[in-house]
Each structure stands twice: as C-alpha cells, then as structure tokens.
Design a protein around this motif. Structure first.
Motif, mmCIF file in Angstrom:
data_model
loop_
_atom_site.group_PDB
_atom_site.id
_atom_site.type_symbol
_atom_site.label_atom_id
_atom_site.label_comp_id
_atom_site.label_asym_id
_atom_site.label_seq_id
_atom_site.Cartn_x
_atom_site.Cartn_y
_atom_site.Cartn_z
ATOM 1 N N GLU A 78 18.369 79.454 13.293
ATOM 2 C CA GLU A 78 19.021 78.148 13.424
ATOM 3 C C GLU A 78 17.985 77.018 13.486
ATOM 4 O OE1 GLU A 78 22.502 77.513 13.899
ATOM 5 O OE2 GLU A 78 23.190 79.587 14.066
ATOM 6 N N PHE A 79 16.802 77.296 14.048
ATOM 7 C CA PHE A 79 15.779 76.261 14.228
ATOM 8 C C PHE A 79 15.401 75.569 12.922
ATOM 9 C CE2 PHE A 79 14.505 78.853 18.068
ATOM 10 C CZ PHE A 79 14.991 77.941 18.985
ATOM 11 N N GLY A 80 15.391 76.287 11.826
ATOM 12 C CA GLY A 80 14.980 75.685 10.562
ATOM 13 C C GLY A 80 15.993 74.724 9.977
ATOM 14 N N PHE A 81 17.239 74.875 10.353
ATOM 15 C CA PHE A 81 18.303 74.084 9.743
ATOM 16 C C PHE A 81 18.816 72.985 10.661
ATOM 17 C CE2 PHE A 81 18.018 78.165 7.768
ATOM 18 C CZ PHE A 81 18.081 77.862 6.422
ATOM 19 N N PHE A 82 18.491 73.079 11.929
ATOM 20 C CA PHE A 82 18.940 72.087 12.910
ATOM 21 C C PHE A 82 18.403 70.685 12.639
ATOM 22 C CE2 PHE A 82 18.618 69.943 17.046
ATOM 23 C CZ PHE A 82 19.956 69.946 17.392
ATOM 24 N N PRO A 83 17.106 70.524 12.279
ATOM 25 C CA PRO A 83 16.574 69.158 12.091
ATOM 26 C C PRO A 83 17.325 68.321 11.052
ATOM 27 C CG PRO A 83 14.770 70.719 12.223
ATOM 28 C CD PRO A 83 16.043 71.526 12.151
ATOM 29 N N ASN A 84 17.839 68.951 9.995
ATOM 30 C CA ASN A 84 18.569 68.159 8.991
ATOM 31 C C ASN A 84 20.081 68.314 9.137
ATOM 32 O OD1 ASN A 84 19.257 70.584 7.783
ATOM 33 N ND2 ASN A 84 17.615 70.494 6.284
ATOM 34 N N ASN A 85 20.489 68.687 10.355
ATOM 35 C CA ASN A 85 21.909 68.806 10.682
ATOM 36 C C ASN A 85 22.637 69.810 9.779
ATOM 37 O OD1 ASN A 85 24.025 68.184 12.379
ATOM 38 N ND2 ASN A 85 24.724 66.471 11.119
ATOM 39 N N TYR A 86 21.912 70.823 9.334
ATOM 40 C CA TYR A 86 22.461 71.921 8.522
ATOM 41 C C TYR A 86 22.926 71.483 7.138
ATOM 42 C CZ TYR A 86 22.312 74.703 12.761
ATOM 43 O OH TYR A 86 21.886 75.374 13.877
ATOM 44 N N LYS A 87 22.654 70.254 6.757
ATOM 45 C CA LYS A 87 23.162 69.727 5.479
ATOM 46 C C LYS A 87 22.414 70.265 4.263
ATOM 47 C CE LYS A 87 26.177 66.829 7.276
ATOM 48 N NZ LYS A 87 27.070 67.585 8.096
ATOM 49 N N ALA A 88 21.097 70.410 4.368
ATOM 50 C CA ALA A 88 20.295 70.801 3.205
ATOM 51 C C ALA A 88 19.768 72.228 3.372
ATOM 52 C CB ALA A 88 19.133 69.841 3.026
ATOM 53 N N PHE A 89 19.945 73.004 2.337
ATOM 54 C CA PHE A 89 19.417 74.376 2.316
ATOM 55 C C PHE A 89 18.160 74.343 1.442
ATOM 56 C CE2 PHE A 89 19.150 78.880 1.432
ATOM 57 C CZ PHE A 89 19.554 79.444 2.623
ATOM 58 N N THR A 90 17.094 73.810 2.010
ATOM 59 C CA THR A 90 15.863 73.591 1.255
ATOM 60 C C THR A 90 14.871 74.719 1.493
ATOM 61 O OG1 THR A 90 14.812 72.388 3.074
ATOM 62 C CG2 THR A 90 16.147 71.095 1.513
ATOM 63 N N TRP A 91 13.801 74.699 0.693
ATOM 64 C CA TRP A 91 12.717 75.656 0.906
ATOM 65 C C TRP A 91 12.165 75.506 2.317
ATOM 66 C CZ3 TRP A 91 11.402 79.772 -1.854
ATOM 67 C CH2 TRP A 91 11.811 79.854 -3.185
ATOM 68 N N LEU A 92 11.963 74.264 2.744
ATOM 69 C CA LEU A 92 11.401 74.013 4.069
ATOM 70 C C LEU A 92 12.318 74.546 5.169
ATOM 71 C CD1 LEU A 92 9.174 72.798 5.815
ATOM 72 C CD2 LEU A 92 10.414 70.614 5.733
ATOM 73 N N SER A 93 13.622 74.317 5.032
ATOM 74 C CA SER A 93 14.579 74.819 6.022
ATOM 75 C C SER A 93 14.524 76.341 6.114
ATOM 76 C CB SER A 93 15.998 74.388 5.671
ATOM 77 O OG SER A 93 16.125 73.003 5.715
ATOM 78 N N CYS A 94 14.482 76.987 4.956
ATOM 79 C CA CYS A 94 14.427 78.456 4.929
ATOM 80 C C CYS A 94 13.152 78.977 5.587
ATOM 81 C CB CYS A 94 14.515 78.968 3.497
ATOM 82 S SG CYS A 94 16.128 78.752 2.755
ATOM 83 N N ILE A 95 12.024 78.351 5.271
ATOM 84 C CA ILE A 95 10.746 78.798 5.834
ATOM 85 C C ILE A 95 10.715 78.541 7.340
ATOM 86 C CG2 ILE A 95 8.233 78.460 5.788
ATOM 87 C CD1 ILE A 95 9.446 79.844 3.248
ATOM 88 N N LEU A 96 11.155 77.352 7.763
ATOM 89 C CA LEU A 96 11.168 77.061 9.192
ATOM 90 C C LEU A 96 12.127 77.978 9.947
ATOM 91 C CD1 LEU A 96 11.003 73.147 9.237
ATOM 92 C CD2 LEU A 96 9.175 74.787 9.773
ATOM 93 N N GLY A 97 13.264 78.279 9.342
ATOM 94 C CA GLY A 97 14.205 79.223 9.950
ATOM 95 C C GLY A 97 13.591 80.609 10.093
ATOM 96 N N ALA A 98 12.883 81.038 9.065
ATOM 97 C CA ALA A 98 12.216 82.345 9.107
ATOM 98 C C ALA A 98 11.160 82.377 10.201
ATOM 99 C CB ALA A 98 11.591 82.649 7.750
ATOM 100 N N ILE A 99 10.397 81.299 10.327
ATOM 101 C CA ILE A 99 9.372 81.229 11.374
ATOM 102 C C ILE A 99 10.029 81.198 12.751
ATOM 103 C CG2 ILE A 99 7.547 79.774 12.351
ATOM 104 C CD1 ILE A 99 6.831 79.011 9.416
ATOM 105 N N GLY A 100 11.131 80.473 12.868
ATOM 106 C CA GLY A 100 11.869 80.447 14.136
ATOM 107 C C GLY A 100 12.359 81.822 14.533
ATOM 108 N N ALA A 101 12.898 82.560 13.570
ATOM 109 C CA ALA A 101 13.366 83.919 13.845
ATOM 110 C C ALA A 101 12.199 84.825 14.234
ATOM 111 C CB ALA A 101 14.093 84.481 12.624
ATOM 112 N N ALA A 102 11.074 84.658 13.551
ATOM 113 C CA ALA A 102 9.892 85.471 13.863
ATOM 114 C C ALA A 102 9.415 85.208 15.287
ATOM 115 C CB ALA A 102 8.774 85.182 12.858
ATOM 116 N N PHE A 103 9.281 83.943 15.657
ATOM 117 C CA PHE A 103 8.791 83.609 16.999
ATOM 118 C C PHE A 103 9.759 84.048 18.093
ATOM 119 C CE2 PHE A 103 5.637 80.616 15.205
ATOM 120 C CZ PHE A 103 4.553 80.974 15.995
ATOM 121 N N LEU A 104 11.036 83.715 17.940
ATOM 122 C CA LEU A 104 11.990 84.038 18.992
ATOM 123 C C LEU A 104 12.139 85.551 19.165
ATOM 124 C CD1 LEU A 104 13.665 82.490 21.034
ATOM 125 C CD2 LEU A 104 15.584 82.586 19.456
ATOM 126 N N SER A 105 12.183 86.274 18.060
ATOM 127 C CA SER A 105 12.308 87.734 18.164
ATOM 128 C C SER A 105 11.020 88.352 18.706
ATOM 129 C CB SER A 105 12.673 88.347 16.815
ATOM 130 O OG SER A 105 11.635 88.165 15.867
#
Length: 192
Positions: free
Chosen positions: A109-136
């Motif tokens: 969720e962390f990767g998509f929260f900053p843009n209010n979930y509106k854009a499914f961009t490369w940056l959102s996907c990468i940030l979401g992946a990093i968020g999942a990696a860190f939290l897990s």
C-alpha cells in the motif's frame, strides 16, 4: 473493464478472484519450487537467502489488486485473500500465512498511497514492492528469528529481499498490467 476506486460487486469479485488464483499459485507453484530450493541449499547454510529470493513472488496479489481496484486497502485485502487460500490448501506455515498476507499487502500500500491510488506507475509499483520488502522483513525479524543474525547477514538478507521484491513484485507486475492496458486499448478501439 474499467478500473474503479470504488468497491462495487465487480471489484469485489475481481479482487477475490485475484486472491484465489494467486493463493493457488503460491501453494502449488511457488511453495513447491521454494521447498525444493530450500532443501538443495540447506546444507550450505544459505537457506535464509532462499526465503528472501522467493519473497517477491509471494507479494504479487497485492499490486494486482490495486491495479484493478485503486482504493485504500485493496492490496491488503487481495494479498490476505491469497494467503487465506494458500493456508486452506495446506500451506506449510499454517495460520501464520494469514498474518504474512496482511503484512505483505499493507507494505505494498505504501507505494500507492502518495498519489491517492490514482496512478499505477512504475514508481508506484517499485515503491510498493520496497514497502512490502521492508515491512515483511521487519515482521520476519521478530517472527522468523532474524533477530539472531549479525548486522552483515541482516543487511545481505534485506538487500536480497528488496531486489527480489522490486523485480518480481514491482517490475513483473507492472509488465503484466501493461499487457492488460494494451488489451483494453485494443478492445476500446474495436468498439468505436
């Protein structure tokens, strides 16, 4: 098919199907391959790295859910449903699988929260992946005994998980969704 940030019956069914399909893939595909690799690598003492190499594969239900339902909580719900299916199919981590699903989905969720979930961009996907990696990884620090490792080992494991997550949970999922976009554009063009 249009992406909608609102939970209508179509979105509920879609996220449920993503959870079911990913849960089946996790249990019969990813877990089976993981177990083989874990056994093969076990004698070398490097088996904790297997966990982290495979981590990104266990995260993919979350961004797929956000792609179809760009709303807060969709990643957590999609990943939790996948974990629930995996658990009921006999997942080797039992009920703990459900907790992992919640943590992995919330991390995405962390990767998509900053843009209010509106854009499914490369940056959102990468940030979401990093968020999942860190939290897990934080979760594993307390639950999987990572707190017994030294600093160098922890950093190597974390870097392995981040790379796995970025490649499999970020890049791979973005490439998959680009294919969906392409199909939908063709369908829209044909309809006009």
């Amino acid at each position: 098919m249009t992406r909608s940030g609102h939970w209508h019956i179509q979105q509920i069914i879609l996220v449920t199907l993503i959870g079911i399909v990913c849960g089946v893939i996790y249990q019969y595909g990813v877990n089976s391959l993981y177990n083989v690799c874990k056994v093969l690598v076990g004698p070398t003492g490097l088996s904790p790295f297997v966990d982290n190499v495979f981590a990104g594969l266990w995260f993919i239900a979350a961004p797929l859910s956000i792609y179809f339902v760009p709303a807060i909580g969709s990643a957590t719900i999609g990943e939790t449903l996948a974990a629930l299916v995996e658990m009921f199919l006999g997942g080797q981590w039992g009920a703990l699988t459900l907790a992992y699903g919640i943590v992995q989905g919330a991390g995405n969720e962390f990767g998509f929260f900053p843009n209010n979930y509106k854009a499914f961009t490369w940056l959102s996907c990468i940030l979401g992946a990093i968020g999942a990696a860190f939290l897990s990884f934080i979760w594993d620090y307390f639950v999987s005994g990572y707190n017994h490792y030294g600093l160098v080992m922890l950093l190597l494991l974390l870097m392995t998980r981040i790379v796995s997550s970025v490649i499999l949970d970020g890049v791979l999922v973005k490439l998959i969704t680009l294919q969906f976009d392409s199909v939908w554009r063709k369908e829209t063009t044909v309809v006009k």
